[in-house]
Scaffold this motif. Structure first.
Motif, PDB file in Angstrom:
ATOM      1  N   LEU A   5       0.837  -1.203   0.000  1.00  0.00           N
ATOM      2  CA  LEU A   5       0.000   0.000   0.000  1.00  0.00           C
ATOM      3  C   LEU A   5       0.871   1.251   0.000  1.00  0.00           C
ATOM      4  O   LEU A   5       0.638   2.185  -0.762  1.00  0.00           O
ATOM      5  CB  LEU A   5      -0.923  -0.005   1.223  1.00  0.00           C
ATOM      6  N   LEU A   6       1.895   1.274   0.855  1.00  0.00           N
ATOM      7  CA  LEU A   6       2.781   2.433   0.909  1.00  0.00           C
ATOM      8  C   LEU A   6       3.524   2.640  -0.408  1.00  0.00           C
ATOM      9  O   LEU A   6       3.760   3.763  -0.825  1.00  0.00           O
ATOM     10  CB  LEU A   6       3.769   2.269   2.062  1.00  0.00           C
ATOM     11  N   GLY A 190     -14.497   8.468  -7.134  1.00  0.00           N
ATOM     12  CA  GLY A 190     -13.176   9.064  -7.301  1.00  0.00           C
ATOM     13  C   GLY A 190     -12.166   8.661  -6.250  1.00  0.00           C
ATOM     14  O   GLY A 190     -10.969   8.859  -6.432  1.00  0.00           O
ATOM     15  N   GLY A 191     -12.632   8.086  -5.117  1.00  0.00           N
ATOM     16  CA  GLY A 191     -11.689   7.672  -4.085  1.00  0.00           C
ATOM     17  C   GLY A 191     -12.197   8.012  -2.704  1.00  0.00           C
ATOM     18  O   GLY A 191     -13.380   8.304  -2.502  1.00  0.00           O
ATOM     19  N   LEU A 192     -11.289   7.993  -1.738  1.00  0.00           N
ATOM     20  CA  LEU A 192     -11.614   8.230  -0.338  1.00  0.00           C
ATOM     21  C   LEU A 192     -10.777   9.384   0.208  1.00  0.00           C
ATOM     22  O   LEU A 192      -9.647   9.602  -0.211  1.00  0.00           O
ATOM     23  CB  LEU A 192     -11.331   6.987   0.512  1.00  0.00           C
ATOM     24  N   HIS A 193     -11.369  10.093   1.167  1.00  0.00           N
ATOM     25  CA  HIS A 193     -10.636  11.072   1.952  1.00  0.00           C
ATOM     26  C   HIS A 193     -10.589  10.525   3.381  1.00  0.00           C
ATOM     27  O   HIS A 193     -11.600  10.461   4.069  1.00  0.00           O
ATOM     28  CB  HIS A 193     -11.339  12.433   1.922  1.00  0.00           C
ATOM     29  N   LEU A 194      -9.399  10.110   3.819  1.00  0.00           N
ATOM     30  CA  LEU A 194      -9.235   9.458   5.114  1.00  0.00           C
ATOM     31  C   LEU A 194      -8.368  10.324   6.012  1.00  0.00           C
ATOM     32  O   LEU A 194      -7.264  10.710   5.623  1.00  0.00           O
ATOM     33  CB  LEU A 194      -8.597   8.079   4.953  1.00  0.00           C
ATOM     34  N   GLU A 195      -8.856  10.624   7.196  1.00  0.00           N
ATOM     35  CA  GLU A 195      -8.103  11.403   8.165  1.00  0.00           C
ATOM     36  C   GLU A 195      -7.647  10.497   9.296  1.00  0.00           C
ATOM     37  O   GLU A 195      -8.460   9.840   9.942  1.00  0.00           O
ATOM     38  CB  GLU A 195      -8.964  12.539   8.731  1.00  0.00           C
ATOM     39  N   LEU A 200      -9.040   8.192  12.189  1.00  0.00           N
ATOM     40  CA  LEU A 200      -8.718   6.766  12.079  1.00  0.00           C
ATOM     41  C   LEU A 200      -7.260   6.514  12.453  1.00  0.00           C
ATOM     42  O   LEU A 200      -6.386   7.316  12.147  1.00  0.00           O
ATOM     43  CB  LEU A 200      -8.964   6.297  10.647  1.00  0.00           C
ATOM     44  N   ASP A 201      -7.016   5.351  13.075  1.00  0.00           N
ATOM     45  CA  ASP A 201      -5.634   4.965  13.305  1.00  0.00           C
ATOM     46  C   ASP A 201      -5.139   4.199  12.081  1.00  0.00           C
ATOM     47  O   ASP A 201      -5.910   3.897  11.168  1.00  0.00           O
ATOM     48  CB  ASP A 201      -5.498   4.144  14.588  1.00  0.00           C
ATOM     49  N   PRO A 202      -3.843   3.894  11.988  1.00  0.00           N
ATOM     50  CA  PRO A 202      -3.324   3.229  10.776  1.00  0.00           C
ATOM     51  C   PRO A 202      -4.020   1.919  10.445  1.00  0.00           C
ATOM     52  O   PRO A 202      -4.244   1.615   9.266  1.00  0.00           O
ATOM     53  CB  PRO A 202      -1.838   3.013  11.120  1.00  0.00           C
ATOM     54  N   THR A 205      -7.350   2.678   8.946  1.00  0.00           N
ATOM     55  CA  THR A 205      -7.154   3.226   7.602  1.00  0.00           C
ATOM     56  C   THR A 205      -6.920   2.118   6.586  1.00  0.00           C
ATOM     57  O   THR A 205      -7.479   2.126   5.485  1.00  0.00           O
ATOM     58  CB  THR A 205      -5.967   4.198   7.604  1.00  0.00           C
ATOM     59  N   LEU A 206      -6.113   1.148   6.963  1.00  0.00           N
ATOM     60  CA  LEU A 206      -5.850   0.030   6.069  1.00  0.00           C
ATOM     61  C   LEU A 206      -7.113  -0.771   5.803  1.00  0.00           C
ATOM     62  O   LEU A 206      -7.391  -1.159   4.657  1.00  0.00           O
ATOM     63  CB  LEU A 206      -4.770  -0.873   6.668  1.00  0.00           C
ATOM     64  N   HIS A 207      -7.934  -0.985   6.830  1.00  0.00           N
ATOM     65  CA  HIS A 207      -9.186  -1.705   6.645  1.00  0.00           C
ATOM     66  C   HIS A 207     -10.131  -0.929   5.719  1.00  0.00           C
ATOM     67  O   HIS A 207     -10.873  -1.531   4.938  1.00  0.00           O
ATOM     68  CB  HIS A 207      -9.854  -1.957   7.996  1.00  0.00           C
ATOM     69  N   CYS A 208     -10.094   0.407   5.803  1.00  0.00           N
ATOM     70  CA  CYS A 208     -10.931   1.220   4.911  1.00  0.00           C
ATOM     71  C   CYS A 208     -10.494   1.051   3.462  1.00  0.00           C
ATOM     72  O   CYS A 208     -11.331   0.956   2.554  1.00  0.00           O
ATOM     73  CB  CYS A 208     -10.850   2.694   5.316  1.00  0.00           C
ATOM     74  N   VAL A 209      -9.181   1.030   3.237  1.00  0.00           N
ATOM     75  CA  VAL A 209      -8.679   0.850   1.873  1.00  0.00           C
ATOM     76  C   VAL A 209      -9.092  -0.522   1.337  1.00  0.00           C
ATOM     77  O   VAL A 209      -9.522  -0.663   0.184  1.00  0.00           O
ATOM     78  CB  VAL A 209      -7.156   1.012   1.842  1.00  0.00           C
TER      79      VAL A 209
END
Length: 218
Positions: A5-6, A190-195, A200-202, A205-209
């Protein structure tokens, strides 16, 4: 999975320096260029004024970010952004109406340029299913190309027992609702805006992706 992902995200970073033709003025700012930021007063120190032949630019960032457009302070920011060549992203809250979307399209992208306007719904899963189709229709009726980027963390109301649902569950439910609504209306997501923190913690965030990738492939 995190390493992959990174690597993918890192591959996108050079795109941040790409600007539309004539945007070289943005890179003569007084400080380092930000990928995105919310315009702040006073505007005169950050902006290149327009001339008779071209639009002005906010030199402090590439993408101008405006919070929920129903806030009183956002109206001044919208007027400022309307006179600039920067791409603009605007957050849409649960009180946003189709009329508001039409206003944003006509004000911020009157020339209907692809990539100029990004709209970011910040809605619960239920509100996404109920209200988002009408917002899609309003932009389509204007003929304005819009990049729809979903923010899955609206203010979460307490449950009937007075508890607030976990952020990860709220976010994933909203992401699934967004992709389902896009599919049902024929709208390209178009995608996601994740804060991250304090959002969210890392791990979340990964689960959201992952949820977005699964929803896109469904």
């Amino acid at each position: 999975m995190r390493r992959d992902l990174l690597r993918e995200v890192g591959g996108l970073l050079p795109l941040a320096a790409i600007a539309p033709p004539g945007a070289h003025e943005m890179h003569s700012s007084l400080g380092p260029l930000r990928v995105s930021r919310e315009p702040v007063l006073p505007y005169a120190d950050a902006a290149v004024p327009p001339s008779a032949h071209r639009r002005g630019w906010d030199r402090s960032a590439h993408l101008l970010w405006i919070g929920d457009e129903t806030r009183p302070a956002a109206r001044a920011q919208l007027r400022f952004a309307a006179g600039l060549g920067n791409p603009v992203a605007v957050a849409l809250g649960p009180t946003t109406t189709p009329h508001d979307v039409e206003f944003l399209c006509r004000t911020l992208n009157p020339q209907r340029l692809p990539g100029k306007l990004t709209l970011v719904p910040r809605l619960s899963a239920a509100c996404t299913r109920d209200k988002l189709p009408a917002l899609f229709d309003a932009a389509t009726a204007c003929g304005t190309p819009v990049c729809w980027v979903f923010d899955p963390l609206p203010p979460a109301p307490p449950t009937r027992h007075g508890l607030i649902p976990p952020l990860g569950e709220v976010a994933i439910d909203g992401i699934r609702a967004f992709f389902q609504t896009c599919r049902a209306t024929g709208t390209a997501p178009g995608g996601l805006h994740l804060e991250c923190a304090p959002g969210l913690d890392p791990a979340h965030t990964l689960h959201c992706v992952i949820a977005a990738l699964e929803s896109r492939a469904a």
